[in-house]
Design a protein around this motif. Structure first.
Motif, PDB file in Angstrom:
ATOM      1  N   SER A 102       0.828  -1.213   0.000  1.00  0.00           N
ATOM      2  CA  SER A 102       0.000   0.000   0.000  1.00  0.00           C
ATOM      3  C   SER A 102       0.859   1.258   0.000  1.00  0.00           C
ATOM      4  O   SER A 102       0.455   2.288  -0.558  1.00  0.00           O
ATOM      5  N   VAL A 103       2.041   1.194   0.584  1.00  0.00           N
ATOM      6  CA  VAL A 103       2.952   2.340   0.545  1.00  0.00           C
ATOM      7  C   VAL A 103       3.426   2.575  -0.887  1.00  0.00           C
ATOM      8  O   VAL A 103       3.523   3.715  -1.339  1.00  0.00           O
ATOM      9  N   ARG A 104       3.690   1.499  -1.620  1.00  0.00           N
ATOM     10  CA  ARG A 104       4.130   1.641  -3.017  1.00  0.00           C
ATOM     11  C   ARG A 104       3.025   2.297  -3.846  1.00  0.00           C
ATOM     12  O   ARG A 104       3.303   3.140  -4.691  1.00  0.00           O
ATOM     13  N   VAL A 105       1.774   1.921  -3.604  1.00  0.00           N
ATOM     14  CA  VAL A 105       0.657   2.538  -4.333  1.00  0.00           C
ATOM     15  C   VAL A 105       0.554   4.016  -3.966  1.00  0.00           C
ATOM     16  O   VAL A 105       0.363   4.871  -4.842  1.00  0.00           O
ATOM     17  N   ALA A 106       0.719   4.337  -2.686  1.00  0.00           N
ATOM     18  CA  ALA A 106       0.697   5.739  -2.259  1.00  0.00           C
ATOM     19  C   ALA A 106       1.819   6.523  -2.933  1.00  0.00           C
ATOM     20  O   ALA A 106       1.620   7.674  -3.352  1.00  0.00           O
ATOM     21  N   LEU A 107       2.994   5.924  -3.071  1.00  0.00           N
ATOM     22  CA  LEU A 107       4.105   6.581  -3.759  1.00  0.00           C
ATOM     23  C   LEU A 107       3.783   6.816  -5.233  1.00  0.00           C
ATOM     24  O   LEU A 107       4.135   7.862  -5.791  1.00  0.00           O
ATOM     25  N   ILE A 108       3.111   5.860  -5.854  1.00  0.00           N
ATOM     26  CA  ILE A 108       2.713   6.038  -7.252  1.00  0.00           C
ATOM     27  C   ILE A 108       1.787   7.244  -7.383  1.00  0.00           C
ATOM     28  O   ILE A 108       1.975   8.087  -8.267  1.00  0.00           O
ATOM     29  N   TYR A 109       0.799   7.338  -6.489  1.00  0.00           N
ATOM     30  CA  TYR A 109      -0.106   8.494  -6.518  1.00  0.00           C
ATOM     31  C   TYR A 109       0.669   9.798  -6.302  1.00  0.00           C
ATOM     32  O   TYR A 109       0.391  10.813  -6.945  1.00  0.00           O
ATOM     33  N   GLU A 110       1.650   9.767  -5.415  1.00  0.00           N
ATOM     34  CA  GLU A 110       2.454  10.966  -5.165  1.00  0.00           C
ATOM     35  C   GLU A 110       3.249  11.362  -6.412  1.00  0.00           C
ATOM     36  O   GLU A 110       3.334  12.547  -6.749  1.00  0.00           O
ATOM     37  N   HIS A 111       3.789  10.381  -7.109  1.00  0.00           N
ATOM     38  CA  HIS A 111       4.514  10.684  -8.348  1.00  0.00           C
ATOM     39  C   HIS A 111       3.572  11.271  -9.404  1.00  0.00           C
ATOM     40  O   HIS A 111       3.946  12.197 -10.117  1.00  0.00           O
ATOM     41  N   ILE A 112       2.374  10.755  -9.478  1.00  0.00           N
ATOM     42  CA  ILE A 112       1.394  11.287 -10.435  1.00  0.00           C
ATOM     43  C   ILE A 112       1.093  12.755 -10.126  1.00  0.00           C
ATOM     44  O   ILE A 112       1.060  13.597 -11.034  1.00  0.00           O
ATOM     45  N   THR A 113       0.902  13.077  -8.857  1.00  0.00           N
ATOM     46  CA  THR A 113       0.623  14.452  -8.467  1.00  0.00           C
ATOM     47  C   THR A 113       1.804  15.361  -8.816  1.00  0.00           C
ATOM     48  O   THR A 113       1.615  16.495  -9.286  1.00  0.00           O
ATOM     49  N   THR A 114       3.005  14.874  -8.609  1.00  0.00           N
ATOM     50  CA  THR A 114       4.199  15.660  -8.937  1.00  0.00           C
ATOM     51  C   THR A 114       4.314  15.865 -10.443  1.00  0.00           C
ATOM     52  O   THR A 114       4.643  16.971 -10.910  1.00  0.00           O
ATOM     53  N   ILE A 115       4.037  14.832 -11.210  1.00  0.00           N
ATOM     54  CA  ILE A 115       4.068  14.939 -12.678  1.00  0.00           C
ATOM     55  C   ILE A 115       3.028  15.959 -13.140  1.00  0.00           C
ATOM     56  O   ILE A 115       3.297  16.798 -14.006  1.00  0.00           O
ATOM     57  N   GLU A 116       1.847  15.907 -12.543  1.00  0.00           N
ATOM     58  CA  GLU A 116       0.784  16.852 -12.893  1.00  0.00           C
ATOM     59  C   GLU A 116       1.219  18.293 -12.593  1.00  0.00           C
ATOM     60  O   GLU A 116       1.020  19.194 -13.419  1.00  0.00           O
ATOM     61  N   LYS A 117       1.825  18.504 -11.429  1.00  0.00           N
ATOM     62  CA  LYS A 117       2.296  19.841 -11.086  1.00  0.00           C
ATOM     63  C   LYS A 117       3.350  20.306 -12.090  1.00  0.00           C
ATOM     64  O   LYS A 117       3.336  21.456 -12.531  1.00  0.00           O
ATOM     65  N   ALA A 118       4.251  19.412 -12.453  1.00  0.00           N
ATOM     66  CA  ALA A 118       5.281  19.760 -13.438  1.00  0.00           C
ATOM     67  C   ALA A 118       4.651  20.124 -14.774  1.00  0.00           C
ATOM     68  O   ALA A 118       5.034  21.113 -15.404  1.00  0.00           O
ATOM     69  N   MET A 119       3.671  19.343 -15.221  1.00  0.00           N
ATOM     70  CA  MET A 119       2.997  19.636 -16.494  1.00  0.00           C
ATOM     71  C   MET A 119       2.344  21.012 -16.464  1.00  0.00           C
ATOM     72  O   MET A 119       2.452  21.784 -17.416  1.00  0.00           O
ATOM     73  N   ASN A 120       1.655  21.303 -15.360  1.00  0.00           N
ATOM     74  CA  ASN A 120       0.994  22.603 -15.236  1.00  0.00           C
ATOM     75  C   ASN A 120       2.007  23.745 -15.275  1.00  0.00           C
ATOM     76  O   ASN A 120       1.776  24.768 -15.930  1.00  0.00           O
ATOM     77  N   ASN A 121       3.127  23.576 -14.601  1.00  0.00           N
ATOM     78  CA  ASN A 121       4.162  24.616 -14.605  1.00  0.00           C
ATOM     79  C   ASN A 121       4.816  24.747 -15.980  1.00  0.00           C
ATOM     80  O   ASN A 121       5.115  25.859 -16.414  1.00  0.00           O
ATOM     81  N   ILE A 122       5.035  23.636 -16.648  1.00  0.00           N
ATOM     82  CA  ILE A 122       5.604  23.682 -18.003  1.00  0.00           C
ATOM     83  C   ILE A 122       4.655  24.424 -18.936  1.00  0.00           C
ATOM     84  O   ILE A 122       5.073  25.290 -19.712  1.00  0.00           O
ATOM     85  N   ASN A 123       3.377  24.092 -18.861  1.00  0.00           N
ATOM     86  CA  ASN A 123       2.390  24.766 -19.707  1.00  0.00           C
ATOM     87  C   ASN A 123       2.326  26.260 -19.404  1.00  0.00           C
ATOM     88  O   ASN A 123       2.272  27.084 -20.323  1.00  0.00           O
ATOM     89  N   GLN A 124       2.348  26.615 -18.136  1.00  0.00           N
ATOM     90  CA  GLN A 124       2.286  28.025 -17.742  1.00  0.00           C
ATOM     91  C   GLN A 124       3.537  28.770 -18.205  1.00  0.00           C
ATOM     92  O   GLN A 124       3.432  29.861 -18.783  1.00  0.00           O
ATOM     93  N   LEU A 170       7.953   6.265 -11.016  1.00  0.00           N
ATOM     94  CA  LEU A 170       6.685   5.537 -11.075  1.00  0.00           C
ATOM     95  C   LEU A 170       6.869   4.235 -11.847  1.00  0.00           C
ATOM     96  O   LEU A 170       6.451   3.162 -11.398  1.00  0.00           O
ATOM     97  N   GLN A 171       7.533   4.310 -12.996  1.00  0.00           N
ATOM     98  CA  GLN A 171       7.773   3.112 -13.800  1.00  0.00           C
ATOM     99  C   GLN A 171       8.626   2.097 -13.048  1.00  0.00           C
ATOM    100  O   GLN A 171       8.402   0.892 -13.166  1.00  0.00           O
TER     101      GLN A 171
END
Length: 159
Positions: A38-60, A86-87
């Motif tokens: 379950s910790v590994r799944v939580a880490l995956i979700y955390e990586h997704i959130t970080t990737i999303e933040k990076a995408m938003n900043n790149i777009n901005q 994540l991979q």
């Protein structure tokens, strides 16, 4: 005498640095049983959130008339790094160690095995897509796939 002391001190310091710099890599494929799925799944979700933040900043940053290219590059590198992490979790932890090969003769076990492989492969592909683009649709697909895997892997009544 002082020169021998200096030599011994230098050797002691160097040997200490060797031990300090040697890393202990988790998930070494030794079945120690100390890691929590379950910790590994939580880490995956955390990586997704970080990737999303990076995408938003790149777009901005990309929309600015005079973009800060240093920050842009840093966000791209950050996005790449978290997609790779994540991979690594999906591949090294779940595919290599946690998902057990099932006998095709056992139809239920084999169906569960194929479903696990399918969902994990989807996560790998969507993570790859997040490295190639800033399309937030892949973030949503990643989250949906992780959610589906989480319920498939742990059961419907978990999390």
């Amino acid at each position: 005498m002082k020169s021998n002391f200096k030599i011994y001190a230098a050797l002691l310091l160097l040997s200490g640095l060797v031990f300090i710099n040697s890393r202990s890599y988790a998930h070494c494929e030794v079945p120690c049983g100390i890691y929590d799925d379950s910790v590994r799944v939580a880490l995956i979700y955390e990586h997704i959130t970080t990737i999303e933040k990076a995408m938003n900043n790149i777009n901005q940053l990309s929309e600015e008339t005079d973009p800060n290219y240093n920050q842009l590059i840093r966000w791209v590198m950050n996005k790449e790094s978290h997609a790779e992490k994540l991979q690594d979790i999906v591949s090294q932890y779940f595919l290599h160690q946690r998902i057990k090969v099932a006998d095709p003769a056992d139809q239920d076990a084999y169906a569960k095995y194929v479903k696990s492989l399918t969902l994990l492969h989807e996560m790998l592909v969507y993570a790859m897509k997040t490295k190639q683009t800033t399309d937030l649709a892949f973030i949503e697909k990643l989250r949906e796939t992780v959610h589906a895997f989480e319920h498939h892997y742990f059961g419907e009544h978990s999390h």
